[in-house]
Design an enzyme around this catalytic site. Sequence first.
Site, PDB file in Angstrom:
ATOM      1  N   TYR A  35      -8.920   0.760   1.386  1.00 47.38           N
ATOM      2  CA  TYR A  35     -10.355   0.591   1.183  1.00 47.38           C
ATOM      3  C   TYR A  35     -10.924  -0.144   2.388  1.00 47.38           C
ATOM      4  CZ  TYR A  35      -9.588  -4.173  -0.964  1.00 47.38           C
ATOM      5  OH  TYR A  35      -9.248  -5.469  -1.234  1.00 47.38           O
ATOM      6  N   GLU A  99      -9.711   5.846   5.016  1.00 45.57           N
ATOM      7  CA  GLU A  99     -10.462   4.676   4.553  1.00 45.57           C
ATOM      8  C   GLU A  99     -11.446   5.118   3.470  1.00 45.57           C
ATOM      9  OE1 GLU A  99     -10.422   1.485   5.186  1.00 45.57           O
ATOM     10  OE2 GLU A  99      -9.284   1.227   7.053  1.00 45.57           O
ATOM     11  N   ASP A 151      -4.980  -3.407  -0.393  1.00 45.81           N
ATOM     12  CA  ASP A 151      -5.827  -2.251  -0.664  1.00 45.81           C
ATOM     13  C   ASP A 151      -5.009  -0.960  -0.791  1.00 45.81           C
ATOM     14  OD1 ASP A 151      -5.482  -2.816   2.226  1.00 45.81           O
ATOM     15  OD2 ASP A 151      -6.676  -1.027   2.555  1.00 45.81           O
TER      16      ASP A 151
END
Length: 255
Positions: A35, A99, A151
Amino acid sequence: MSGFLPDEPNAEVRVSPNFGPRRDTPRPDMIVLHYTGMGTGAGAEAWLCDPASEVSSHYLVHEDGRVVQMVRESDRAWHAGKSSWFGRTDINSCSVGIEIVNPGHSLGYPGFPKRQINAVIGLCLGIVGRHSIPSHRVLAHSDVAPGRKIDPGEKFPWRALFEAGVGHLVPAAPIRRSAVLKAGDAGTDVEALQSMLTLYGYGVEITGGFDRQTEIVVEAFQRHFRPRRVDGVADSSTIRTLQRLLASVTVIAAK
């Protein structure tokens, strides 16, 4: 001027200068999901394309499902940082980095919108198809950089990806009152746990002692595969889920 044609047909292109040639491998064999951990998607996109940041990813997936490609899949994006999997430490050279726009734990950590996840699924299916990436090599940033990164986190819907044909998952064993392995423990049971984590790909030394690094790796494993409780304690649910994953990989490899 776009700079290149996107590998993903529906992706927009915004070229990042932060990339180089892949090293010792002609093509990726892994996907790493992240993320962004920033307040806005626009800010994250700008940062990934700023030469001063010295970071990038192959793709950025916005909350509304828009996909932006910044680095060609044939090139090495700078997304994984210090990381390892199965003893390999140059994860950037063997992976495609994605991402996913989300502010992350430090900024409230909201859930991931369905349209965003649908876009991630479609993107991953395309990458898997183009490069024949095995299901068990679709990983979290926290898997390849445990302790340093957390993440995309425990709210990321790995099951939705798995049900759509992306990634490796098994039903997590139920959480029950049970004997546990925890920080400070030592012995053959700890050694067996460390061995299983290593067999799956995690970077942990097999010492027979439940040290801080083992605790960190257990947390990373839980965050991906048993997210209902992320505490670094290897209870029976954690251990049985890990055993199921290893058995499942063996079945996949035998086909």
